[in-house]
Design a protein around this motif. Structure first.
Motif, PDB file in Angstrom:
ATOM      1  N   GLY A 157      53.083 -39.451 -85.288  1.00  0.00           N
ATOM      2  CA  GLY A 157      53.517 -40.592 -84.494  1.00  0.00           C
ATOM      3  C   GLY A 157      54.307 -40.134 -83.285  1.00  0.00           C
ATOM      4  O   GLY A 157      54.647 -38.958 -83.152  1.00  0.00           O
ATOM      5  N   TYR A 158      54.575 -41.057 -82.362  1.00  0.00           N
ATOM      6  CA  TYR A 158      55.371 -40.774 -81.167  1.00  0.00           C
ATOM      7  C   TYR A 158      54.833 -39.582 -80.368  1.00  0.00           C
ATOM      8  O   TYR A 158      55.588 -38.859 -79.722  1.00  0.00           O
ATOM      9  CB  TYR A 158      56.832 -40.530 -81.553  1.00  0.00           C
ATOM     10  N   GLY A 159      53.524 -39.344 -80.433  1.00  0.00           N
ATOM     11  CA  GLY A 159      52.920 -38.256 -79.680  1.00  0.00           C
ATOM     12  C   GLY A 159      52.902 -36.923 -80.389  1.00  0.00           C
ATOM     13  O   GLY A 159      52.421 -35.933 -79.831  1.00  0.00           O
ATOM     14  N   ALA A 160      53.395 -36.876 -81.624  1.00  0.00           N
ATOM     15  CA  ALA A 160      53.429 -35.627 -82.392  1.00  0.00           C
ATOM     16  C   ALA A 160      52.566 -35.758 -83.640  1.00  0.00           C
ATOM     17  O   ALA A 160      52.503 -36.819 -84.258  1.00  0.00           O
ATOM     18  CB  ALA A 160      54.862 -35.281 -82.798  1.00  0.00           C
ATOM     19  N   GLY A 161      51.923 -34.656 -83.995  1.00  0.00           N
ATOM     20  CA  GLY A 161      51.157 -34.595 -85.235  1.00  0.00           C
ATOM     21  C   GLY A 161      51.226 -33.184 -85.764  1.00  0.00           C
ATOM     22  O   GLY A 161      50.516 -32.286 -85.309  1.00  0.00           O
ATOM     23  N   THR A 162      52.142 -32.949 -86.707  1.00  0.00           N
ATOM     24  CA  THR A 162      52.412 -31.592 -87.154  1.00  0.00           C
ATOM     25  C   THR A 162      52.827 -31.568 -88.614  1.00  0.00           C
ATOM     26  O   THR A 162      53.359 -32.555 -89.136  1.00  0.00           O
ATOM     27  CB  THR A 162      53.523 -30.952 -86.285  1.00  0.00           C
ATOM     28  N   GLU A 163      52.594 -30.454 -89.256  1.00  0.00           N
ATOM     29  CA  GLU A 163      53.007 -30.288 -90.655  1.00  0.00           C
ATOM     30  C   GLU A 163      54.491 -29.966 -90.770  1.00  0.00           C
ATOM     31  O   GLU A 163      55.054 -30.037 -91.858  1.00  0.00           O
ATOM     32  CB  GLU A 163      52.190 -29.170 -91.318  1.00  0.00           C
ATOM     33  N   ASN A 164      55.144 -29.603 -89.658  1.00  0.00           N
ATOM     34  CA  ASN A 164      56.559 -29.252 -89.712  1.00  0.00           C
ATOM     35  C   ASN A 164      57.232 -29.625 -88.399  1.00  0.00           C
ATOM     36  O   ASN A 164      57.281 -28.818 -87.470  1.00  0.00           O
ATOM     37  CB  ASN A 164      56.729 -27.756 -89.996  1.00  0.00           C
ATOM     38  N   ILE A 165      57.748 -30.841 -88.313  1.00  0.00           N
ATOM     39  CA  ILE A 165      58.362 -31.314 -87.081  1.00  0.00           C
ATOM     40  C   ILE A 165      59.636 -30.547 -86.764  1.00  0.00           C
ATOM     41  O   ILE A 165      60.045 -30.459 -85.596  1.00  0.00           O
ATOM     42  CB  ILE A 165      58.653 -32.836 -87.163  1.00  0.00           C
ATOM     43  N   ASP A 166      60.284 -29.958 -87.772  1.00  0.00           N
ATOM     44  CA  ASP A 166      61.501 -29.191 -87.526  1.00  0.00           C
ATOM     45  C   ASP A 166      61.212 -27.855 -86.842  1.00  0.00           C
ATOM     46  O   ASP A 166      62.060 -27.329 -86.123  1.00  0.00           O
ATOM     47  CB  ASP A 166      62.258 -28.933 -88.837  1.00  0.00           C
ATOM     48  N   ASP A 167      60.038 -27.312 -87.077  1.00  0.00           N
ATOM     49  CA  ASP A 167      59.712 -26.006 -86.495  1.00  0.00           C
ATOM     50  C   ASP A 167      58.213 -25.894 -86.237  1.00  0.00           C
ATOM     51  O   ASP A 167      57.523 -25.057 -86.820  1.00  0.00           O
ATOM     52  CB  ASP A 167      60.175 -24.885 -87.430  1.00  0.00           C
ATOM     53  N   PRO A 168      57.679 -26.722 -85.333  1.00  0.00           N
ATOM     54  CA  PRO A 168      56.240 -26.668 -85.053  1.00  0.00           C
ATOM     55  C   PRO A 168      55.900 -25.398 -84.276  1.00  0.00           C
ATOM     56  O   PRO A 168      56.742 -24.847 -83.567  1.00  0.00           O
ATOM     57  CB  PRO A 168      56.012 -27.926 -84.202  1.00  0.00           C
ATOM     58  N   PRO A 169      54.653 -24.944 -84.363  1.00  0.00           N
ATOM     59  CA  PRO A 169      54.263 -23.707 -83.673  1.00  0.00           C
ATOM     60  C   PRO A 169      53.965 -23.966 -82.200  1.00  0.00           C
ATOM     61  O   PRO A 169      52.808 -23.995 -81.769  1.00  0.00           O
ATOM     62  CB  PRO A 169      53.001 -23.280 -84.438  1.00  0.00           C
ATOM     63  N   VAL A 170      55.019 -24.149 -81.413  1.00  0.00           N
ATOM     64  CA  VAL A 170      54.829 -24.494 -80.003  1.00  0.00           C
ATOM     65  C   VAL A 170      55.206 -23.374 -79.044  1.00  0.00           C
ATOM     66  O   VAL A 170      54.905 -23.454 -77.853  1.00  0.00           O
ATOM     67  CB  VAL A 170      55.621 -25.773 -79.636  1.00  0.00           C
ATOM     68  N   ALA A 171      55.859 -22.318 -79.507  1.00  0.00           N
ATOM     69  CA  ALA A 171      56.255 -21.225 -78.621  1.00  0.00           C
ATOM     70  C   ALA A 171      55.099 -20.246 -78.435  1.00  0.00           C
ATOM     71  O   ALA A 171      54.330 -19.990 -79.367  1.00  0.00           O
ATOM     72  CB  ALA A 171      57.473 -20.503 -79.202  1.00  0.00           C
ATOM     73  N   TRP A 172      54.968 -19.703 -77.230  1.00  0.00           N
ATOM     74  CA  TRP A 172      53.948 -18.695 -76.965  1.00  0.00           C
ATOM     75  C   TRP A 172      54.358 -17.370 -77.597  1.00  0.00           C
ATOM     76  O   TRP A 172      55.376 -16.780 -77.228  1.00  0.00           O
ATOM     77  CB  TRP A 172      53.736 -18.500 -75.465  1.00  0.00           C
ATOM     78  N   THR A 173      53.570 -16.915 -78.562  1.00  0.00           N
ATOM     79  CA  THR A 173      53.808 -15.628 -79.223  1.00  0.00           C
ATOM     80  C   THR A 173      52.543 -14.772 -79.231  1.00  0.00           C
ATOM     81  O   THR A 173      52.515 -13.733 -79.876  1.00  0.00           O
ATOM     82  CB  THR A 173      54.269 -15.842 -80.678  1.00  0.00           C
ATOM     83  N   GLY A 174      51.518 -15.239 -78.542  1.00  0.00           N
ATOM     84  CA  GLY A 174      50.227 -14.564 -78.591  1.00  0.00           C
ATOM     85  C   GLY A 174      49.291 -15.159 -79.621  1.00  0.00           C
ATOM     86  O   GLY A 174      48.148 -14.708 -79.771  1.00  0.00           O
ATOM     87  N   ASN A 175      49.769 -16.184 -80.334  1.00  0.00           N
ATOM     88  CA  ASN A 175      48.972 -16.859 -81.358  1.00  0.00           C
ATOM     89  C   ASN A 175      48.792 -18.331 -80.993  1.00  0.00           C
ATOM     90  O   ASN A 175      49.374 -18.825 -80.031  1.00  0.00           O
ATOM     91  CB  ASN A 175      49.653 -16.728 -82.727  1.00  0.00           C
ATOM     92  N   ASP A 176      47.981 -19.052 -81.789  1.00  0.00           N
ATOM     93  CA  ASP A 176      47.728 -20.470 -81.533  1.00  0.00           C
ATOM     94  C   ASP A 176      49.022 -21.264 -81.508  1.00  0.00           C
ATOM     95  O   ASP A 176      49.947 -21.005 -82.294  1.00  0.00           O
ATOM     96  CB  ASP A 176      46.832 -21.061 -82.627  1.00  0.00           C
ATOM     97  N   THR A 177      49.098 -22.236 -80.599  1.00  0.00           N
ATOM     98  CA  THR A 177      50.203 -23.192 -80.599  1.00  0.00           C
ATOM     99  C   THR A 177      49.630 -24.585 -80.848  1.00  0.00           C
ATOM    100  O   THR A 177      48.475 -24.860 -80.519  1.00  0.00           O
ATOM    101  CB  THR A 177      50.978 -23.177 -79.263  1.00  0.00           C
ATOM    102  N   ALA A 178      50.447 -25.469 -81.432  1.00  0.00           N
ATOM    103  CA  ALA A 178      49.943 -26.813 -81.767  1.00  0.00           C
ATOM    104  C   ALA A 178      51.096 -27.788 -81.928  1.00  0.00           C
ATOM    105  O   ALA A 178      52.163 -27.425 -82.428  1.00  0.00           O
ATOM    106  CB  ALA A 178      49.125 -26.764 -83.055  1.00  0.00           C
ATOM    107  N   ILE A 179      50.856 -29.043 -81.515  1.00  0.00           N
ATOM    108  CA  ILE A 179      51.841 -30.106 -81.723  1.00  0.00           C
ATOM    109  C   ILE A 179      51.191 -31.451 -82.015  1.00  0.00           C
ATOM    110  O   ILE A 179      51.856 -32.393 -82.435  1.00  0.00           O
ATOM    111  CB  ILE A 179      52.800 -30.226 -80.515  1.00  0.00           C
ATOM    112  N   GLN A 180      49.871 -31.570 -81.852  1.00  0.00           N
ATOM    113  CA  GLN A 180      49.183 -32.824 -82.180  1.00  0.00           C
ATOM    114  C   GLN A 180      47.995 -32.603 -83.105  1.00  0.00           C
ATOM    115  O   GLN A 180      47.225 -33.526 -83.368  1.00  0.00           O
ATOM    116  CB  GLN A 180      48.708 -33.524 -80.892  1.00  0.00           C
ATOM    117  N   LYS A 181      47.858 -31.412 -83.663  1.00  0.00           N
ATOM    118  CA  LYS A 181      46.635 -31.044 -84.373  1.00  0.00           C
ATOM    119  C   LYS A 181      46.370 -31.894 -85.616  1.00  0.00           C
ATOM    120  O   LYS A 181      45.209 -32.142 -85.962  1.00  0.00           O
ATOM    121  CB  LYS A 181      46.678 -29.562 -84.770  1.00  0.00           C
ATOM    122  N   THR A 182      47.406 -32.363 -86.318  1.00  0.00           N
ATOM    123  CA  THR A 182      47.145 -33.139 -87.529  1.00  0.00           C
ATOM    124  C   THR A 182      46.647 -34.545 -87.215  1.00  0.00           C
ATOM    125  O   THR A 182      46.228 -35.270 -88.116  1.00  0.00           O
ATOM    126  CB  THR A 182      48.389 -33.230 -88.437  1.00  0.00           C
ATOM    127  N   GLY A 183      46.683 -34.934 -85.930  1.00  0.00           N
ATOM    128  CA  GLY A 183      46.120 -36.221 -85.534  1.00  0.00           C
ATOM    129  C   GLY A 183      44.663 -36.132 -85.120  1.00  0.00           C
ATOM    130  O   GLY A 183      44.022 -37.166 -84.895  1.00  0.00           O
TER     131      GLY A 183
END
Length: 242
Positions: A157-183
């Motif tokens: 909801g509210y534009g977010a779809g994640t399994e962990n809203i406290d620590d979603p994988p949004v930082a660039w580390t060389g791996n996939d990032t996601a914030i709406q994938k569960t939607g």
């Protein structure tokens, strides 16, 4: 030229404003992985989350707006990556409108289509394609969301779809990032650029719904987004009172 580096009408990285930004930030002088991260961080946090007039705006128009949602931020991110000689491609999908609930409610929510066009960029890094979907929500909006309505781990909801809203994988580390994938509820796969995708699938709204969105709905949604972002720096006592 590699098709994943070419400019297009939407990915207009030859526009003066885009060229000026790239030169000012000195992104071309950075190592490859750092270059990706610098562009990604700019689009994620300096281009705030918000709703533009159309999905198919050019990258320079999104830059001029200073805000964007999944589709428009993807266009700007791709244009900037290609401008600094980083290959990228477009990934199309749809999300369930439940992901937007809270940003829009009531009759305006009921009028929204069930399936909403969604996209993210895939960047070429270390001989593989990496998803950059986590660019959509800026850090202040995410913090405001946690300070107000988001609780627990999984959140939709509210534009977010994640399994962990406290620590979603949004930082660039060389791996996939996601914030709406569960939607995401439907995959369209990859395209060389957003232009090809919109030629095939169109944009989210047409006719009266499009006019209503441009003139009314998006302004309501942007005010809601701004109100949540303002809660990013609330003291603990004020957070508890919400």
């Amino acid at each position: 030229m590699d098709v994943h580096l070419q400019p297009t009408p939407i990915l207009d990285y030859d526009h003066p404003s885009v060229r000026a930004l790239v030169a000012k930030r000195g992104w071309r002088d950075l190592p490859h992985g750092t270059r990706i991260g610098a562009v990604y961080d700019f689009v994620r946090d300096e281009i705030g989350f918000g709703y533009n007039t159309s999905d198919a705006l050019t990258a320079s128009q999104v830059l001029d707006d200073g805000y964007g949602q999944c589709n428009t931020k993807t266009s700007l991110l791709m244009a900037l990556l290609r401008a600094v000689e980083v290959p990228c491609r477009f990934h199309g999908a749809t999300i369930d409108k439940r992901l937007q609930k809270g940003v829009v409610d009531g009759i305006l929510y009921r009028l929204a289509p069930r399936d909403i066009l969604h996209s993210w960029a895939e960047v070429r890094f270390e001989d593989r394609w990496v998803d950059l979907e986590g660019v959509i929500l800026d850090a202040d909006y995410l913090t405001g969301l946690r300070n107000t309505v988001a609780s627990g781990r999984a959140f939709l909801g509210y534009g977010a779809g994640t399994e962990n809203i406290d620590d979603p994988p949004v930082a660039w580390t060389g791996n996939d990032t996601a914030i709406q994938k569960t939607g995401v509820n439907r995959e369209f796969g990859t395209y060389d650029d957003p232009d090809a995708f919109y030629r095939e699938h169109g944009t989210n709204l047409t006719g009266v719904r499009n006019l209503l969105f441009r003139r009314l709905v998006r302004h309501v949604m942007n005010r809601k987004v701004a109100s949540i972002r303002r809660r990013a720096s609330l003291p603990t006592k004020e957070r508890a009172a919400i």
